[in-house]
Scaffold this motif. Structure first.
Motif, PDB file in Angstrom:
ATOM      1  N   SER A 109       0.559  -1.179  -0.278  1.00 55.84           N
ATOM      2  CA  SER A 109      -0.037   0.140  -0.081  1.00 55.84           C
ATOM      3  C   SER A 109       0.741   1.017  -0.123  1.00 55.84           C
ATOM      4  O   SER A 109      -0.123   2.299   0.333  1.00 55.84           O
ATOM      5  CB  SER A 109      -0.842   0.520   1.213  1.00 55.84           C
ATOM      6  OG  SER A 109       0.308  -0.361   2.374  1.00 55.84           O
ATOM      7  N   PRO A 136       2.875   4.424  -4.448  1.00 60.23           N
ATOM      8  CA  PRO A 136       2.479   3.953  -5.848  1.00 60.23           C
ATOM      9  C   PRO A 136       3.249   4.312  -6.702  1.00 60.23           C
ATOM     10  O   PRO A 136       3.366   3.858  -7.367  1.00 60.23           O
ATOM     11  CB  PRO A 136       0.990   4.491  -5.180  1.00 60.23           C
ATOM     12  CG  PRO A 136       1.591   5.843  -4.774  1.00 60.23           C
ATOM     13  CD  PRO A 136       1.714   5.033  -3.636  1.00 60.23           C
ATOM     14  N   GLU A 137       3.948   6.088  -6.709  1.00 59.89           N
ATOM     15  CA  GLU A 137       4.505   6.155  -7.534  1.00 59.89           C
ATOM     16  C   GLU A 137       5.355   5.845  -8.019  1.00 59.89           C
ATOM     17  O   GLU A 137       6.416   5.865  -9.149  1.00 59.89           O
ATOM     18  CB  GLU A 137       4.783   7.543  -7.143  1.00 59.89           C
ATOM     19  CG  GLU A 137       3.545   8.665  -8.083  1.00 59.89           C
ATOM     20  CD  GLU A 137       4.370  10.058  -8.680  1.00 59.89           C
ATOM     21  OE1 GLU A 137       5.141  10.273  -8.685  1.00 59.89           O
ATOM     22  OE2 GLU A 137       3.274  11.002  -8.543  1.00 59.89           O
ATOM     23  N   ASP A 165      -2.910   2.355 -14.158  1.00 55.81           N
ATOM     24  CA  ASP A 165      -2.315   3.203 -13.196  1.00 55.81           C
ATOM     25  C   ASP A 165      -1.521   2.987 -11.910  1.00 55.81           C
ATOM     26  O   ASP A 165      -2.290   2.093 -10.938  1.00 55.81           O
ATOM     27  CB  ASP A 165      -3.854   4.818 -13.042  1.00 55.81           C
ATOM     28  CG  ASP A 165      -3.742   5.204 -11.397  1.00 55.81           C
ATOM     29  OD1 ASP A 165      -3.137   5.649 -10.761  1.00 55.81           O
ATOM     30  OD2 ASP A 165      -5.208   6.007 -11.492  1.00 55.81           O
ATOM     31  N   THR A 181      -1.793   4.122  -8.927  1.00 52.55           N
ATOM     32  CA  THR A 181      -1.696   3.855  -7.422  1.00 52.55           C
ATOM     33  C   THR A 181      -2.909   3.128  -7.259  1.00 52.55           C
ATOM     34  O   THR A 181      -3.406   2.836  -6.118  1.00 52.55           O
ATOM     35  CB  THR A 181      -2.555   5.836  -7.345  1.00 52.55           C
ATOM     36  OG1 THR A 181      -3.450   5.683  -8.528  1.00 52.55           O
ATOM     37  CG2 THR A 181      -1.321   6.776  -7.723  1.00 52.55           C
ATOM     38  N   ARG A 182      -3.633   2.521  -8.347  1.00 46.94           N
ATOM     39  CA  ARG A 182      -4.143   0.997  -8.064  1.00 46.94           C
ATOM     40  C   ARG A 182      -3.171   0.458  -7.554  1.00 46.94           C
ATOM     41  O   ARG A 182      -2.697  -0.275  -7.832  1.00 46.94           O
ATOM     42  CB  ARG A 182      -4.879   1.194  -8.807  1.00 46.94           C
ATOM     43  CG  ARG A 182      -5.524   1.723 -10.227  1.00 46.94           C
ATOM     44  CD  ARG A 182      -6.897   1.529 -11.174  1.00 46.94           C
ATOM     45  NE  ARG A 182      -7.919   0.011 -11.313  1.00 46.94           N
ATOM     46  CZ  ARG A 182      -8.578   0.217 -12.178  1.00 46.94           C
ATOM     47  NH1 ARG A 182      -7.775   1.036 -13.197  1.00 46.94           N
ATOM     48  NH2 ARG A 182      -9.150  -1.038 -12.403  1.00 46.94           N
ATOM     49  N   SER A 241     -11.498   4.834  -3.171  1.00 52.17           N
ATOM     50  CA  SER A 241     -11.060   5.806  -1.920  1.00 52.17           C
ATOM     51  C   SER A 241     -12.291   6.543  -0.986  1.00 52.17           C
ATOM     52  O   SER A 241     -12.792   7.600  -2.121  1.00 52.17           O
ATOM     53  CB  SER A 241      -8.812   6.607  -1.678  1.00 52.17           C
ATOM     54  OG  SER A 241      -9.327   7.065  -0.469  1.00 52.17           O
ATOM     55  N   SER A 297       9.804  10.061  -9.665  1.00 49.27           N
ATOM     56  CA  SER A 297       9.402   9.401  -9.016  1.00 49.27           C
ATOM     57  C   SER A 297       8.394  10.631  -7.787  1.00 49.27           C
ATOM     58  O   SER A 297       9.946  10.710  -7.059  1.00 49.27           O
ATOM     59  CB  SER A 297       9.084   7.807  -8.451  1.00 49.27           C
ATOM     60  OG  SER A 297       9.300   7.243  -9.220  1.00 49.27           O
TER      61      SER A 297
END
Length: 464
Positions: free
Chosen positions: A11, A14-15, A42, A44-45, A153, A400
């Motif tokens: 979790s 994400p980048e 994506d 962030t998923r 979210s 990132s």
């Protein structure tokens, strides 16, 4: 023929996910093919379906990627269970051989949501068409099937328990192939457990991500020009890299013991034999007399929040009388026999970043990588900030963001794209800024302690 695999990400950060997948694939000589649709790739998923040429490649990713929690053999996905089951039926060839006599277990879970126990049971029963004849084994099954629901979210929203249940964005299904083992290293290299560390030591997870960006591996020669307390030395040497470190302030590397603190900490990890040497010098007046030495340069340059960057020189030039006195002082033996300690002056961040890329252009081997953190002001950042520091023969391959609100730091990866040999940089003194683009990281220290105030007097966010 490439096969599809479902990656379940940790979790955090994400980048950093896609650059890490790409780097580890390059390290082991294979390609990780991402989904064609931008929405499906994506970062962030929490779930992503990728293509790999061989199953062994999935095991390689799980062994090395810090942000991979698990990898599943992909069977299906959909925006509803009808779509999921249709896709799973179409992939029957991938799971049919488990039907006769393989013990199994199902897990049903969700991201950003908790599924009621009763519906979890209903979901499992909806896969009855698979007609699995093996024993249901909850503790040690031969195979584990996973069903993952992805919800958007809902941070900051008040809602009752299980509200919105079943209103997921996407649902995925597959067989567990391998759990990510690299994440265990985050605990092993926890700064709080380290034999030697300081107030600028890099946190373990970020250090490991940086090490993956360098493609650290046995036999690779890696240099950290701002070594400090050695955070990058431990993780790159863990992966087999041979590390050389330097710093303008040798006290950071040495500590107080007879054995340098960096060596003591590396010995606790069993990698002290891979620390080739530690030297004290100003990187702009380095001792390297030839280029093409290193496979990677990795560092977290000081940017003035907890420790400012320094280079040799005086803040103010000496007048004629002061210079005469200084020369007499330097040329005559000192009574106390103490070594002469040269003066230092601040090293402005934007100038340091440009010099670091020039140093990498000279010292890296063809294909070598420069990996470093660059702090920046969120509201002022532009892509040109990074591109403007790139010189001939170098290209940015990853950028990132670790976001802290009003500011953030960018992990920049730059690769040397040519086999041309470049001369040793002169590292000219910083010149007055010319009219043109001013990067967001220029004078970062001053902006940080001013609370990132805008021109109208308002602050750009709460200072961390």
């Amino acid at each position: 023929m490439p096969l599809q695999y479902l990656i379940v990400f940790a979790s955090t950060h994400p980048e950093f996910r896609l650059p890490e997948l790409s780097s580890v694939g390059e390290l082991y000589g294979f390609t990780v093919t991402l989904p064609l649709a931008l929405e499906d790739r994506d970062p962030t998923r929490p779930y992503m379906v990728v293509e790999l040429d061989q199953e062994e490649h999935a095991f390689a990713l799980a062994r090395r990627c810090i942000l991979v929690k698990a990898i599943y053999e992909f069977y299906g996905q959909g925006s509803s269970y009808d779509e999921l089951h249709a896709c799973t039926r179409a992939n029957e060839a991938r799971w049919a051989h488990y039907v006769p006599d393989t013990s199994f277990r199902f897990i049903v879970t969700a991201h950003n949501h908790k599924i009621p126990q009763s519906r979890q049971r209903d979901v499992v029963e909806s896969f009855a068409y698979m007609a699995l004849l093996g024993k249901i084994e909850m503790k040690n099954p031969q195979i584990l099937f996973g069903c993952f629901e992805e919800y958007s979210s809902r941070n900051g929203l008040l809602r009752s328990k299980h509200e919105g249940d079943g209103q997921f964005r996407q649902v995925y299904f597959g067989r567990l192939l391998v759990e990510g083992s690299a994440r265990q290293l985050v605990g092993i290299y926890d700064v709080k457990k380290r034999a030697y560390y300081g107030n600028t030591s890099m946190e373990a997870e970020i250090s490991l991500l940086m090490a993956n960006q360098t493609l650290a591996a046995p036999g690779k020669l890696i240099y950290d020009p701002f070594m400090g307390t050695g955070s990058m030395a431990y993780v790159t040497s863990h992966f087999g890299g041979l590390v050389y470190g330097s710093d303008i302030d040798g006290r950071q590397m040495r500590g107080k013991g007879k054995v340098p603190g960096v060596i003591r900490a590396a010995k606790a990890y069993g990698t002290d034999s891979r620390i080739l040497d530690l030297c004290t010098f100003d990187v702009t007046r380095n001792p390297w007399r030839c280029g093409g030495l290193f496979d990677a340069i990795v560092t977290d340059p000081p940017y003035g929040v907890r420790a400012g960057a320094k280079r040799l020189g005086r803040k103010k030039e000496l007048n004629e009388e002061q210079l005469k006195t200084f020369m007499e002082y330097r040329n005559n033996p000192r009574v106390d026999d103490q070594p002469y300690i040269p003066p230092t002056k601040p090293y402005e961040l934007s100038h340091l970043a440009v010099d670091l890329v020039l140093l990498a252009q000279h010292l890296l081997r063809p294909g070598g990588r420069l990996v470093f953190f660059l702090p920046t002001v969120t509201d002022e950042y532009a892509e040109l900030d990074i591109q403007s520091m790139v010189c001939e023969g170098m290209e940015v391959i990853a950028n990132s963001l670790q976001d802290f609100g009003s500011w953030g730091r960018r992990l920049v990866t730059i690769r040397k794209t040519t086999d041309r040999e470049y001369p040793r940089p002169s590292f000219e003194p910083e010149q007055p800024a010319e009219a043109g683009h001013v990067p967001a990281h220029k004078d970062f220290r001053e902006k940080y302690f001013q609370g990132f105030k805008k021109d109208d007097g308002e602050t750009g966010g709460q200072t961390p």
